[in-house]
Design a protein around this motif. Structure first.
Motif, PDB file in Angstrom:
ATOM      1  N   TYR A 179      43.651  47.769  52.232  1.00 13.70           N
ATOM      2  CA  TYR A 179      44.300  48.350  51.805  1.00 13.70           C
ATOM      3  C   TYR A 179      44.612  49.095  50.452  1.00 13.70           C
ATOM      4  N   TYR A 230      51.513  54.719  54.268  1.00 14.81           N
ATOM      5  CA  TYR A 230      50.771  53.605  53.709  1.00 14.81           C
ATOM      6  C   TYR A 230      51.828  52.892  52.919  1.00 14.81           C
ATOM      7  N   THR A 288      42.603  48.460  57.250  1.00 16.79           N
ATOM      8  CA  THR A 288      43.933  47.644  57.629  1.00 16.79           C
ATOM      9  C   THR A 288      44.114  46.838  59.304  1.00 16.79           C
TER      10      THR A 288
END
Length: 446
Positions: free
Chosen positions: A16, A132, A204
């Motif tokens: 991430y 995001y 992710t």
């Protein structure tokens, strides 16, 4: 019923965080180099150049809520966010190269090319950025895990700003400057964008989707919902004013190094001095946060930025050394100004959820990203207007001789204007009252 959050793997934390290298690159480089590229390489008038830099980013204010709404409704085995992140990560790198791959003349055609390419690039960036930012609220409901995610993200953000901000001017210089040097720089930045954004999509892939953080999707309704939270209102207002000041300073780096210091190569050093301290002083600001509170830390870091920026007005030709020392001081403040708002935003979201009983992280993150983008976009536009009013002479090749008034505008634009804007944010941020205060209850959002 919300599922119990499993512990996220270290790979997910890192995966991430790496996305912030991409967001840092696109958030930094256009504000740092695009205005100068337009005025001193393509010969575009300063006022028009400021508009070209501002308009595509302002478009994100309308675009981001729509992207948030559409990604909220996305279903499939990839989850609601990663398909949008993938689309943005694939489209943005080649579009960023196109911004610097257009014709060199006439200036009007060159400006039109940059405007269209930058608008498309900003659209692709929004497809990545909005999902995001919303992702942490969905892949875990453990506050400790979110704090860990944010700590990794802030570290990657600092690294990305350093790589892109210091590396981009260095690549321009290494390839001989001019349009060719800027095109080589665009390829370098495109690699950072692709690595960061696609790395986040891959990193992710094993993260669960426990809950949906939804956004309203309509700009007006989203703003109303977010604006009802007084802590968010105060924090966002101060943050946007600070982003405006930072945007003006970033855009002024190449002008200040060339027109005031008389050392065009100092631009890379100045930017490295601005963002480099972030990696070193983040633990210091974290200690300040734990001991004195996030609001106090933000006010202190902003005061450091203001003092250092104002003192830069006293630096004259040949003063690269003193300028670097002052910019390091500015950079220490800038690090706190980046860290504390990111740490305070989840507090605001949690307080709103406790008060309303509703999970509205998407509302706050949608407004936050749009406002941040707008503030950073207005900064270069404001500098462009200031230079235009002072009679700055644009030229293809950057060889125009500037008047004393234009040089003064460059000096003020890099020092006094950012200092005044950040100073103006302090009374606003002083009204933030969500930090725990001894013997007093926390304020409940209105």
């Amino acid at each position: 019923m919300t599922a119990v959050a499993p512990r996220l793997s270290r790979g997910t934390h890192l995966g991430y965080a790496v996305g912030s290298i991409g967001t840092a690159a696109f958030g930094t480089v256009p504000g740092l180099l695009l205005l100068y590229y337009l005025t001193d390489e393509l010969g575009v008038a300063a006022g028009l150049a400021g508009l070209v830099v501002f308009a595509p980013k302002a478009w994100d204010v309308l675009l981001n809520p729509w992207i948030g709404s559409r990604s909220d409704r996305t279903t499939g085995r990839w989850g609601p966010r990663r398909p949008w992140m993938l689309a943005g990560g694939l489209a943005l790198p080649p579009l960023f190269v196109l911004v610097f791959a257009g014709p060199g003349e006439p200036p009007a055609l060159a400006a039109a090319w940059v405007a269209v390419a930058f608008l498309l690039a900003a659209t692709a960036y929004g497809c990545f950025q909005v999902p995001y930012v919303a992702q942490p609220a969905e892949i875990t409901d453990d506050p400790g895990e979110r704090a860990t995610l944010m700590s990794w993200r802030v570290a990657a953000l600092a690294l990305g700003i350093l790589l892109a901000g210091a590396g981009a001017p260095a690549v321009v210089d290494a390839f001989g400057g001019g349009r060719g040097g800027h095109l080589a720089m665009a390829v370098f930045v495109a690699l950072l964008l692709a690595g960061g954004m696609l790395g986040a999509v891959a990193g992710t892939r094993r993260a669960p989707t426990l809950t949906r953080a939804t956004s309203e999707g309509r700009l007006g309704a989203t703003l109303v919902l977010a604006w009802r939270s007084r802590p968010f209102r105060v924090l966002l207002t101060g943050f946007v004013v600070q982003a405006l000041g930072i945007g003006v300073m970033l855009a002024g780096v190449p002008y200040f190094s060339e027109q005031v210091l008389g050392d065009a190569a100092a631009g890379s050093l100045l930017f490295a001095a601005l963002v480099g301290p972030a990696i070193v002083v983040m633990p210091l600001w974290l200690r300040v946060s734990r001991r004195l509170g996030k609001r106090t830390g933000l006010l202190a870091s902003s005061a450091l930025f203001t003092a250092g920026a104002a003192a830069l007005a006293l630096v004259g030709p040949g003063g690269t050394g003193p300028a670097l020392a002052l910019v390091v001081l500015v950079g220490v403040g800038y690090a706190g100004m980046q860290m504390f708002p990111l740490a305070m935003l989840p507090d605001v979201v949690a307080a709103d959820e406790a008060a309303s009983g509703q999970r509205r992280a998407g509302v706050f993150t949608g407004v936050w990203t749009a406002a941040e983008t707008l503030g950073l976009a207005v900064g270069p536009g404001l500098l462009g207007l200031l230079l235009a009013a002072a009679g700055y002479r644009s030229s293809a090749g950057g060889d125009a001789v500037q008047s004393d008034g234009a040089v003064l505008a460059v000096r003020l634009g890099f020092s006094v204007v950012p200092a005044l804007l950040v100073l103006a944010s302090l009374p606003v941020l002083a009204r933030y009252r969500l930090d725990p205060v001894p013997d007093r209850p926390q304020e409940v959002p209105a």
